[in-house]
Motif scaffolding. Structure first.
Motif, short mmCIF file in Angstrom:
data_model
loop_
_atom_site.label_atom_id
_atom_site.label_comp_id
_atom_site.label_asym_id
_atom_site.label_seq_id
_atom_site.Cartn_x
_atom_site.Cartn_y
_atom_site.Cartn_z
N TYR A 203 0.84 -1.29 -0.05
CA TYR A 203 0.02 -0.08 0.08
C TYR A 203 0.78 1.15 0.01
O TYR A 203 0.50 2.36 -0.72
CB TYR A 203 -0.82 0.26 1.25
N SER A 204 2.08 1.05 0.72
CA SER A 204 2.74 2.24 0.67
C SER A 204 3.34 2.80 -0.64
O SER A 204 3.39 3.96 -1.03
CB SER A 204 4.09 2.08 1.45
N ILE A 205 3.75 1.48 -1.44
CA ILE A 205 4.19 1.78 -2.91
C ILE A 205 2.89 2.34 -3.67
O ILE A 205 3.18 3.41 -4.66
CB ILE A 205 4.77 0.64 -3.70
N ARG A 206 1.95 1.81 -3.81
CA ARG A 206 0.69 2.19 -4.53
C ARG A 206 0.43 3.62 -4.31
O ARG A 206 0.16 4.08 -5.29
CB ARG A 206 -0.32 1.06 -4.38
N PRO B 281 7.15 8.36 -10.37
CA PRO B 281 6.59 6.79 -10.03
C PRO B 281 7.23 5.71 -10.64
O PRO B 281 7.64 4.70 -10.22
CB PRO B 281 5.09 6.74 -10.59
N PHE B 282 7.84 5.88 -12.15
CA PHE B 282 8.23 5.03 -12.86
C PHE B 282 9.70 4.75 -12.23
O PHE B 282 10.26 3.52 -12.09
CB PHE B 282 8.31 5.35 -14.43
N PHE B 283 10.37 5.80 -12.08
CA PHE B 283 11.90 5.69 -11.36
C PHE B 283 11.77 5.04 -10.06
O PHE B 283 12.64 4.06 -9.56
CB PHE B 283 12.40 6.98 -11.12
N ARG B 284 10.98 5.13 -9.30
CA ARG B 284 10.69 4.52 -8.02
C ARG B 284 10.46 2.82 -8.22
O ARG B 284 11.22 2.24 -7.32
CB ARG B 284 9.33 5.09 -7.09
N ILE B 285 9.46 2.55 -9.02
CA ILE B 285 9.18 1.26 -9.22
C ILE B 285 10.33 0.79 -9.78
O ILE B 285 10.82 -0.71 -9.55
CB ILE B 285 8.07 1.29 -10.20
N ARG C 35 2.16 -4.70 -9.46
CA ARG C 35 0.90 -4.55 -9.31
C ARG C 35 0.75 -3.16 -8.57
O ARG C 35 -0.29 -2.59 -9.09
CB ARG C 35 0.28 -5.92 -8.35
N ALA C 36 1.51 -3.05 -7.65
CA ALA C 36 1.34 -1.76 -6.72
C ALA C 36 1.42 -0.32 -7.75
O ALA C 36 0.54 0.44 -7.76
CB ALA C 36 2.26 -1.51 -5.80
N TYR C 37 2.26 -0.45 -8.57
CA TYR C 37 2.42 0.71 -9.58
C TYR C 37 1.33 0.80 -10.61
O TYR C 37 0.89 1.91 -10.75
CB TYR C 37 3.74 0.32 -10.53
N PHE C 38 0.78 -0.22 -10.97
CA PHE C 38 -0.43 -0.14 -12.08
C PHE C 38 -1.67 0.26 -11.30
O PHE C 38 -2.41 1.10 -11.95
CB PHE C 38 -0.50 -1.44 -12.96
N GLU C 39 -1.81 -0.28 -10.23
CA GLU C 39 -3.03 0.36 -9.23
C GLU C 39 -3.02 1.76 -9.04
O GLU C 39 -3.92 2.42 -9.25
CB GLU C 39 -3.04 -0.63 -8.13
N GLY C 40 -1.76 2.16 -8.57
CA GLY C 40 -1.64 3.51 -8.41
C GLY C 40 -1.77 4.36 -9.60
O GLY C 40 -2.40 5.47 -9.51
N LYS C 41 -1.31 3.87 -10.68
CA LYS C 41 -1.05 4.80 -11.93
C LYS C 41 -2.52 4.77 -12.55
O LYS C 41 -2.99 5.90 -13.16
CB LYS C 41 -0.26 3.92 -12.89
N THR C 42 -3.39 3.92 -12.43
CA THR C 42 -4.89 3.78 -12.80
C THR C 42 -5.86 4.16 -11.88
O THR C 42 -6.91 4.16 -12.08
CB THR C 42 -5.08 2.14 -13.51
#
Length: 318
Positions: free
Chosen positions: A248-251, A271-275, A296-303
């Motif tokens: 959840y912290s990442i997302r 966000p991309f650099f972080r992931i 998964r966290a990246y794509f959930e946060g992004k969308t």
């Protein structure tokens, strides 16, 4: 004297909650009311409170009242575990319909000193509608975060975004202005809540407080009060293991940057650099099980796929 209401969220920490309530009852500045939002605890929190005379009864989805040590206790038993974010959203939605001047918000695992509220009340004025306490002590180092960077995409780790930090224990002046806070004791005027609304329940846990601070800054300064001491009953340990909270912290960090980044580089590249960095570290250290959760966290946060999307049992502690 202004009317103060404490709003707090609890889940499965009944003894810590009682410690907190006892500390609030000893406040040198009088507290008129406390709203407890119980996120449907499974440790019999409601029975524990009823046995000690703090709560008269517990009804899911209903608020009940009882006087305890000259404080009006409002107990709301949630119908499900809405996380810290959802719990505070419910608590704020309840309190803004009531007649109070100042709201003091906190988790169930903190313990303010008796003059904490009195010290913060000194620094609420026309320029400052929110004050936060000093959580530092021998067990925890607290920092006043004077700037939260939303312009540089190369500050891609969350802690790197927090700039110009001052150790609260070494602060030379009574207060400093800050741009970030935790829901561990912020004091705010009701007028601010009516302007910016309730916390965003979609975070579930983590970053809802940073989001709320950012929204507040559009209307007020936030002051970190050196001599308003509040202690953490649970002190985070360095090098903590990967858990569901890490997801959840990442997302939520991705979501926050995309929502508030002041340029396209922060909104999209940071966000991309972080992931990328987190994924690379996981691979190098052999923690391959993390990779799918990071992505998964990246794509959930992004969308903007928010709320509770992962259960604690899905991600074992490692």
């Amino acid at each position: 004297m202004e009317k103060v209401c404490v709003v707090l969220v609890t889940y499965n920490r009944k003894q810590m909650l009682l410690n907190l309530l006892e500390a609030l009852a000893g406040s040198t500045y009088p507290i008129d009311s406390i709203i407890i939002v119980d996120n449907k605890s499974t440790d019999a929190t409601s029975d524990f409170l009823m046995e000690r005379g703090l709560v008269s009864e517990a009804k899911e989805g209903k608020i009940t009242q009882r006087e305890w040590k000259n404080i009006n206790i409002n107990y709301y038993l949630n119908t499900f575990n809405a996380g810290g974010s959802g719990g505070f959203a419910k608590a704020f939605s309840l309190v803004r319909e009531m007649d109070f001047d100042v709201i003091w918000a906190m988790d169930d695992d903190v313990q303010p000193e008796e003059d904490c509220l009195s010290e913060m009340m000194k620094y609420l004025d026309d320029d400052c509608w929110m004050a936060i306490p000093n959580r530092g002590d021998k067990n925890f180092t607290d920092y006043a975060i004077q700037h939260y960077n939303l312009t540089n995409p190369f500050f891609f780790h969350v802690n790197e975004c927090k700039r110009d930090m001052i150790n609260g224990e070494t602060l030379k002046v009574p207060y400093v202005s800050v741009e970030d806070m935790a829901f561990e004791g912020p004091l705010m005027r009701m007028e601010l809540i009516r302007k910016i609304g309730i916390p965003d329940e979609n975070y579930f846990i983590i970053f809802d407080d940073t989001d709320y601070a950012h929204r507040a800054l559009a209307y007020t300064k936030i002051r970190y009060i050196r001599d308003a001491h509040l202690h953490k009953q649970i002190v985070p340990k360095p090098g903590q293991k990967w858990t569901w909270k890490s997801f959840y912290s990442i997302r939520n960090s991705v979501y926050f940057d995309r929502k508030y980044g002041e340029n396209a580089f922060v909104r999209h590249l940071r966000p991309f650099f972080r992931i990328f960095d987190l994924t690379l570290r996981a691979v190098v250290k052999g923690n391959l099980y993390r990779v799918k959760w990071i992505i998964r966290a990246y794509f959930e946060g992004k969308t903007g796929c928010m709320g509770k999307t992962v259960d604690a049992s899905e991600i074992p502690v490692r």
